[in-house]
Design a protein around this motif. Structure first.
Motif, PDB file in Angstrom:
ATOM      1  N   GLU A 287      -4.682  -4.812 -20.286  1.00 35.06           N
ATOM      2  CA  GLU A 287      -5.131  -3.417 -20.250  1.00 35.06           C
ATOM      3  C   GLU A 287      -5.017  -2.838 -18.840  1.00 35.06           C
ATOM      4  O   GLU A 287      -4.624  -1.683 -18.650  1.00 35.06           O
ATOM      5  CB  GLU A 287      -6.573  -3.317 -20.753  1.00 35.06           C
ATOM      6  CG  GLU A 287      -6.732  -3.619 -22.236  1.00 35.06           C
ATOM      7  CD  GLU A 287      -5.807  -2.768 -23.095  1.00 35.06           C
ATOM      8  OE1 GLU A 287      -5.752  -1.540 -22.889  1.00 35.06           O
ATOM      9  OE2 GLU A 287      -5.118  -3.345 -23.972  1.00 35.06           O
ATOM     10  N   GLU A 288      -5.343  -3.640 -17.838  1.00 33.40           N
ATOM     11  CA  GLU A 288      -5.226  -3.173 -16.451  1.00 33.40           C
ATOM     12  C   GLU A 288      -3.767  -2.869 -16.105  1.00 33.40           C
ATOM     13  O   GLU A 288      -3.478  -1.854 -15.450  1.00 33.40           O
ATOM     14  CB  GLU A 288      -5.777  -4.238 -15.502  1.00 33.40           C
ATOM     15  CG  GLU A 288      -7.280  -4.395 -15.537  1.00 33.40           C
ATOM     16  CD  GLU A 288      -7.759  -5.567 -14.691  1.00 33.40           C
ATOM     17  OE1 GLU A 288      -6.951  -6.083 -13.880  1.00 33.40           O
ATOM     18  OE2 GLU A 288      -8.931  -5.976 -14.849  1.00 33.40           O
ATOM     19  N   PHE A 289      -2.873  -3.747 -16.522  1.00 31.67           N
ATOM     20  CA  PHE A 289      -1.450  -3.542 -16.231  1.00 31.67           C
ATOM     21  C   PHE A 289      -0.928  -2.286 -16.940  1.00 31.67           C
ATOM     22  O   PHE A 289      -0.143  -1.528 -16.369  1.00 31.67           O
ATOM     23  CB  PHE A 289      -0.640  -4.771 -16.647  1.00 31.67           C
ATOM     24  CG  PHE A 289      -0.656  -5.885 -15.627  1.00 31.67           C
ATOM     25  CD1 PHE A 289      -1.572  -5.890 -14.584  1.00 31.67           C
ATOM     26  CD2 PHE A 289       0.254  -6.937 -15.707  1.00 31.67           C
ATOM     27  CE1 PHE A 289      -1.580  -6.918 -13.646  1.00 31.67           C
ATOM     28  CE2 PHE A 289       0.260  -7.955 -14.774  1.00 31.67           C
ATOM     29  CZ  PHE A 289      -0.669  -7.966 -13.743  1.00 31.67           C
TER      30      PHE A 289
ATOM     31  N   ALA B 293       5.708  -0.371 -12.776  1.00 32.52           N
ATOM     32  CA  ALA B 293       6.828  -0.912 -13.553  1.00 32.52           C
ATOM     33  C   ALA B 293       6.862  -2.436 -13.526  1.00 32.52           C
ATOM     34  O   ALA B 293       7.150  -3.077 -14.547  1.00 32.52           O
ATOM     35  CB  ALA B 293       8.138  -0.329 -13.040  1.00 32.52           C
ATOM     36  N   LYS B 294       6.570  -3.018 -12.369  1.00 29.87           N
ATOM     37  CA  LYS B 294       6.605  -4.477 -12.268  1.00 29.87           C
ATOM     38  C   LYS B 294       5.517  -5.116 -13.117  1.00 29.87           C
ATOM     39  O   LYS B 294       5.743  -6.135 -13.773  1.00 29.87           O
ATOM     40  CB  LYS B 294       6.459  -4.900 -10.803  1.00 29.87           C
ATOM     41  CG  LYS B 294       7.668  -4.560  -9.936  1.00 29.87           C
ATOM     42  CD  LYS B 294       7.480  -5.082  -8.514  1.00 29.87           C
ATOM     43  CE  LYS B 294       8.716  -4.776  -7.665  1.00 29.87           C
ATOM     44  NZ  LYS B 294       8.556  -5.259  -6.266  1.00 29.87           N
ATOM     45  N   LYS B 295       4.349  -4.502 -13.122  1.00 31.03           N
ATOM     46  CA  LYS B 295       3.257  -5.040 -13.927  1.00 31.03           C
ATOM     47  C   LYS B 295       3.513  -4.841 -15.412  1.00 31.03           C
ATOM     48  O   LYS B 295       3.229  -5.732 -16.225  1.00 31.03           O
ATOM     49  CB  LYS B 295       1.938  -4.393 -13.509  1.00 31.03           C
ATOM     50  CG  LYS B 295       1.488  -4.791 -12.100  1.00 31.03           C
ATOM     51  CD  LYS B 295       0.150  -4.158 -11.737  1.00 31.03           C
ATOM     52  CE  LYS B 295      -0.316  -4.617 -10.364  1.00 31.03           C
ATOM     53  NZ  LYS B 295      -1.614  -4.040  -9.969  1.00 31.03           N
ATOM     54  N   LEU B 296       4.049  -3.700 -15.757  1.00 27.79           N
ATOM     55  CA  LEU B 296       4.367  -3.445 -17.165  1.00 27.79           C
ATOM     56  C   LEU B 296       5.391  -4.448 -17.685  1.00 27.79           C
ATOM     57  O   LEU B 296       5.323  -4.883 -18.841  1.00 27.79           O
ATOM     58  CB  LEU B 296       4.891  -2.016 -17.333  1.00 27.79           C
ATOM     59  CG  LEU B 296       3.872  -0.894 -17.111  1.00 27.79           C
ATOM     60  CD1 LEU B 296       4.569   0.462 -17.110  1.00 27.79           C
ATOM     61  CD2 LEU B 296       2.779  -0.940 -18.182  1.00 27.79           C
ATOM     62  N   ALA B 297       6.336  -4.824 -16.811  1.00 30.15           N
ATOM     63  CA  ALA B 297       7.372  -5.772 -17.218  1.00 30.15           C
ATOM     64  C   ALA B 297       6.817  -7.172 -17.455  1.00 30.15           C
ATOM     65  O   ALA B 297       7.442  -7.991 -18.145  1.00 30.15           O
ATOM     66  CB  ALA B 297       8.473  -5.825 -16.156  1.00 30.15           C
ATOM     67  N   LEU B 298       5.642  -7.466 -16.882  1.00 27.19           N
ATOM     68  CA  LEU B 298       5.052  -8.794 -17.043  1.00 27.19           C
ATOM     69  C   LEU B 298       4.213  -8.937 -18.308  1.00 27.19           C
ATOM     70  O   LEU B 298       3.913 -10.058 -18.733  1.00 27.19           O
ATOM     71  CB  LEU B 298       4.185  -9.125 -15.827  1.00 27.19           C
ATOM     72  CG  LEU B 298       4.932  -9.441 -14.525  1.00 27.19           C
ATOM     73  CD1 LEU B 298       3.943  -9.538 -13.364  1.00 27.19           C
ATOM     74  CD2 LEU B 298       5.728 -10.726 -14.652  1.00 27.19           C
ATOM     75  N   ILE B 299       3.839  -7.840 -18.930  1.00 27.58           N
ATOM     76  CA  ILE B 299       2.958  -7.889 -20.097  1.00 27.58           C
ATOM     77  C   ILE B 299       3.514  -8.770 -21.220  1.00 27.58           C
ATOM     78  O   ILE B 299       2.761  -9.553 -21.826  1.00 27.58           O
ATOM     79  CB  ILE B 299       2.651  -6.465 -20.605  1.00 27.58           C
ATOM     80  CG1 ILE B 299       1.750  -5.745 -19.594  1.00 27.58           C
ATOM     81  CG2 ILE B 299       1.977  -6.499 -21.976  1.00 27.58           C
ATOM     82  CD1 ILE B 299       1.460  -4.293 -19.939  1.00 27.58           C
TER      83      ILE B 299
END
Length: 837
Positions: free
Chosen positions: A315-317, A323-329
């Motif tokens: 949820e935090e990401f 973009a980098k955090k979204l790609a890790l989800i």
């Protein structure tokens, strides 16, 4: 009587005779006059610069250009903590013998026989420099600069005249293939970074004054770090200064770091440290202790303890929009969490909980002993837990280190006085300026451990399969095999690398690697595989400015070295030899920047002198380097305890992980575990996002090899060598036994007694060594000091089908198999058999 005293007495007696017997007609007038008095002995400062982590200062005495004796530092008080003496161990004190060793390389040498035979002829420096220059040009033009490798080497930790000199000429030629990682800490460095810190970021040993429990897992500073200003001395003083501290040591060997200093020794089977740690974690979690005492800490500072923490991270990401955090989800699986794994709940029900009974069957430590340790960890006000580097040099090293790190965080006390984070202790240090190796146009980097494989199949190596770095994507290959190797102060070309016999076969094939240069002082096993040998000067022949090394303990220091003697034979410093090569390449001016050795040292000393960190730690340094050489040693002891993760826990500074927190669930490991390719036929060749005990090839639970090779063999560091350095000093070979340790149960069943010669073999090779029968090694385990020089006797074939290595090098037995995450070396994971020779 010393020779000098004898000569003085003889001269005095001669004078007396000349007075009492003065008769010009006597034959007394034909008496030979006495020898002139000896020249005064000169003293200078040097250093022992091997890779033990200290760089101890050495006092060198010489007369008429000959070294007469070596002393260690005794210039200041012997009171610990008051800028005390930095006493060198027996290795540093044997430097006179090492400097004058008969196997010194005395002139440039060109190979004339088969690689590995050690047949060379001397050539001039002009010819040697011309050969390097022409071969560099040819290989770069034919295969590209990525085909040129500067090999891993730590045989000498010079300050100025170092392997950076070779960096300069290689970069002036268009660059070279770089390496990452090292043979000592490859897996722990990557494991710690994936968790959120450095593998040497633990609380300093001075913090032990506030601790009430010390748990050392594979931690052995007394043999590793012997210097009078090393980690071993700090450890001894720390535990002796806190009589109420309880010390528990977990290790397959009863090491000299114990020797009565411990309250309890728990002998453990090699490669099973993670199982031991997970059983302690099980007790802490299943009892409700974590929930009651450290749950708030885990929620605030860590991620991945339970499913809810990973769901919050997602949820935090998502909310961040980064973009980098979204790609890790997509790589985050909340069901893959640490708590469920340890308790055997959720998706791990089929595996069951990691109970003490489960762990005892694997690690060899009794169930009740594991429970007792868990109780002590939970009861401790300030537990200091540390995991030694030996744990990381196994097939499951990354996961074993992370599993042990978890214990500190489960206590919820990291950041408090006396508590550490499971990593190696932080050290004190002074800094010194060094010469730049210049910019390298080649961006690709391979693991230090995969270089021999890259000679054979470098052209197809990728990030996805082989951990290649610096490429635009996971599948772009390196595109070339390695065709030239520069091994500088390195015995890892053969001796310190896994599978000596397999590596030798690669190097002997001249159609693969076409040009091998070795720069060293001695004819090491690696030097025998060179096409060209370049003789370096020893430390006692060198002017240099060096600082304390990476494990010198809490004392920081600088040493202004002054050559005690001129370079012996036709040896040259690396700076001078690379200058000759640069001239032949037509880049001499760019290499030297208009400075000779003295000019560089003066400039680098000036930068070191103006360093603000040094200035705050020690009194002002003398104005010139020459003045500094007269004093020799500058020291600064910092008694202030350093706490692990202090800036994060107590200062609010985010960590470098994607989440900014301590990652029990490592996002980097989750990503690589899904994106990389692994070999399903190799047991343990995979990456888990959470710390997990892994059954591996040739581990304790490997049924495929246990019948033929029933003993687990580990290497250890002896006091008579630093890795393979100093192996050629007879004093140290006499003082330190090179023998395979065996428990009486295992030795007696094979009819072996102390001193017997034994054959030790694996599927990779056979060695011949004496046996030491001792209860200081766990049953089912054998231990051998690493670093002995590889010496195959081609007239004898051992049970493995290979020539018997009578030198006793453990790497004749070890397996080349890069670890899954770090692509590091697993050289403590070995199955062997032993019998009387």
């Amino acid at each position: 009587m010393e020779r000098r005293s004898f000569l003085k007495m003889s001269a005095a007696l001669g004078c007396a005779a000349s007075v009492t017997g003065c008769d010009s007609s006597s034959s007394d007038t034909n008496v030979t006059p006495p020898e002139p008095p000896l020249a005064a002995e000169q003293q200078s400062w040097s250093s022992c610069l091997v890779n033990c982590g200290s760089n101890c200062p050495i006092k060198v005495f010489s007369r008429d250009g000959v070294i007469t004796r070596i002393e260690t530092d005794h210039e200041t008080t012997d009171e610990y903590g008051v800028n005390h003496q930095i006493r060198a161990c027996a290795r540093g004190r044997s430097l006179r013998q090492r400097t004058y060793s008969p196997d010194r390389i005395k002139a440039p040498m060109k190979r004339v026989g088969k690689r590995g035979e050690g047949k060379f002829v001397p050539i001039s420096w002009d010819e040697a420099a011309s050969l390097v220059a022409s071969e560099l040009k040819r290989i770069a033009a034919s295969y590209g600069n990525k085909s040129i490798l500067k090999h891993y080497g730590t045989g000498a930790y010079y300050g100025f005249s170092s392997s950076a000199c070779f960096d300069r000429i290689l970069n002036l030629n268009g660059g070279f293939l770089k390496i990452y990682g090292n043979y000592s800490w490859a897996q722990q460095n990557e494991a710690a970074a994936a968790t959120g810190f450095s593998s040497t970021s633990g609380s300093s040993l001075t913090a032990l004054k506030d601790s009430d429990l010390f748990l050392g897992i594979g931690y052995n500073p007394s043999e590793m770090r012997q210097s009078g200003s090393g980690e071993g001395y700090d450890f001894l003083m720390a535990i002796s200064g806190n009589p109420s501290l309880e010390v528990i040591m977990v290790d397959p060997r009863y090491t000299d770091s114990m020797a009565g200093k411990e309250d309890q020794w728990l002998p453990i089977r090699p490669g099973t440290d993670a199982a031991f740690a997970e059983a302690i974690a099980y007790q802490m979690i299943s009892s409700g202790w974590v929930e009651a005492n450290s749950r708030a800490f885990l929620d605030k500072y860590c991620v991945g303890y339970d499913q809810a923490s990973l769901e919050r991270l997602i949820e935090e990401f998502r909310a961040s929009g980064d973009a980098k955090k979204l790609a890790l989800i997509p790589y985050i699986d909340p069901t893959e969490n640490y708590r469920d794994y340890i308790l055997g709940e959720g998706k791990f029900v089929a595996e069951g909980g990691k109970t003490p009974a489960w762990a005892a069957a694997i690690c060899g430590i009794a169930e009740d002993k594991i429970k007792q340790v868990a109780d002590k960890v939970m009861a401790a006000r300030a537990p200091y837990i540390v995991t030694g580097a030996g744990v990381n040099r196994h097939a499951n090293g990354e996961q074993a280190m992370r599993a042990c790190y978890m214990l500190s965080f489960l206590t919820g006390k990291v950041g408090k006085p006396g508590v550490s984070n499971g990593a190696l202790p932080s050290q004190g240090s002074l800094s010194r300026a060094g010469m730049s190796g210049l910019a390298n146009p080649v961006k690709e980097t391979i693991s230090f451990f995969t270089w021999a494989e890259a000679i054979v199949r470098g052209e197809e190596m990728t990030a996805r399969k082989d951990g290649l770095r610096g490429t635009p994507d996971l599948d772009t290959p390196l595109g070339t095999n390695i065709k030239a190797v520069f091994a500088i102060n390195s015995n890892a070309l053969i001796n310190q690398h896994s599978d000596c016999n397999g590596t030798a076969a690669i190097l002997e094939d001249e159609s693969k690697c076409e040009f091998i240069v070795v720069c060293d002082c001695w004819m090491t096993p690696s030097a025998r595989y060179a096409d060209l040998l370049l003789p370096d000067t020893s430390w006692l022949e060198s002017n240099d400015l060096v600082n304390d090394s990476y494990a010198s303990g809490i004392m920081g220091y600088l040493v202004a070295m002054k050559a005690a003697i001129k370079p012996l034979w036709d040896c040259k410093s690396m700076y001078d030899m690379c200058g000759l090569i640069a001239d032949k390449m037509g880049v001499g001016a760019a290499y030297s920047e208009g400075k000779d050795e003295a000019g560089w040292l003066s400039e680098l000393y000036g930068k070191t002198r103006s360093n603000a960190a040094n200035a705050s730690a020690i009194p002002p340094l003398p104005a010139t380097y020459e003045e500094a050489q007269k004093i020799g040693v500058f020291r600064a002891f910092d008694a202030t305890p350093k706490l692990a993760l202090d800036s994060y826990i107590n200062g609010g500074k985010a960590l470098s992980t994607p989440s900014g927190k301590v990652e029990i669930y490592s996002l980097l490991m989750a990503q690589k575990g899904k994106d990389w390719v692994f070999n399903p036929d190799i047991k343990g060749d995979d990456i888990s996002a959470i710390p997990k005990y892994q059954r591996t090839w040739e581990g304790y639970e490997d049924d495929e090899t246990s019948a033929e090779y029933p003993l687990q063999l580990i290497g250890f560091h002896t006091k008579g060598r630093t890795h393979s350095s100093y192996h050629n000093v007879p004093w140290l070979r006499e003082a330190t036994e090179d023998a395979v340790w065996m428990n009486p149960v295992d030795a007696n069943s094979r009819g072996l007694a102390n001193g017997d010669k034994a054959l030790v073999w694996s599927s990779r090779g056979t060695i011949e060594v004496p046996v030491r029968v001792t209860p200081r090694i766990a049953p089912g385990v054998a231990a051998l000091g690493q670093g002995a020089w590889y010496k195959p006797d081609v007239s004898r074939t051992g049970p493995s089908g290979h020539a018997v290595d009578v030198g006793g090098c453990i790497n004749s037995l070890t397996r080349y198999q890069p670890s899954p995450f770090a692509k590091g070396n697993p050289q403590h994971t070995n199955r062997v058999q032993i019998s009387k020779a």
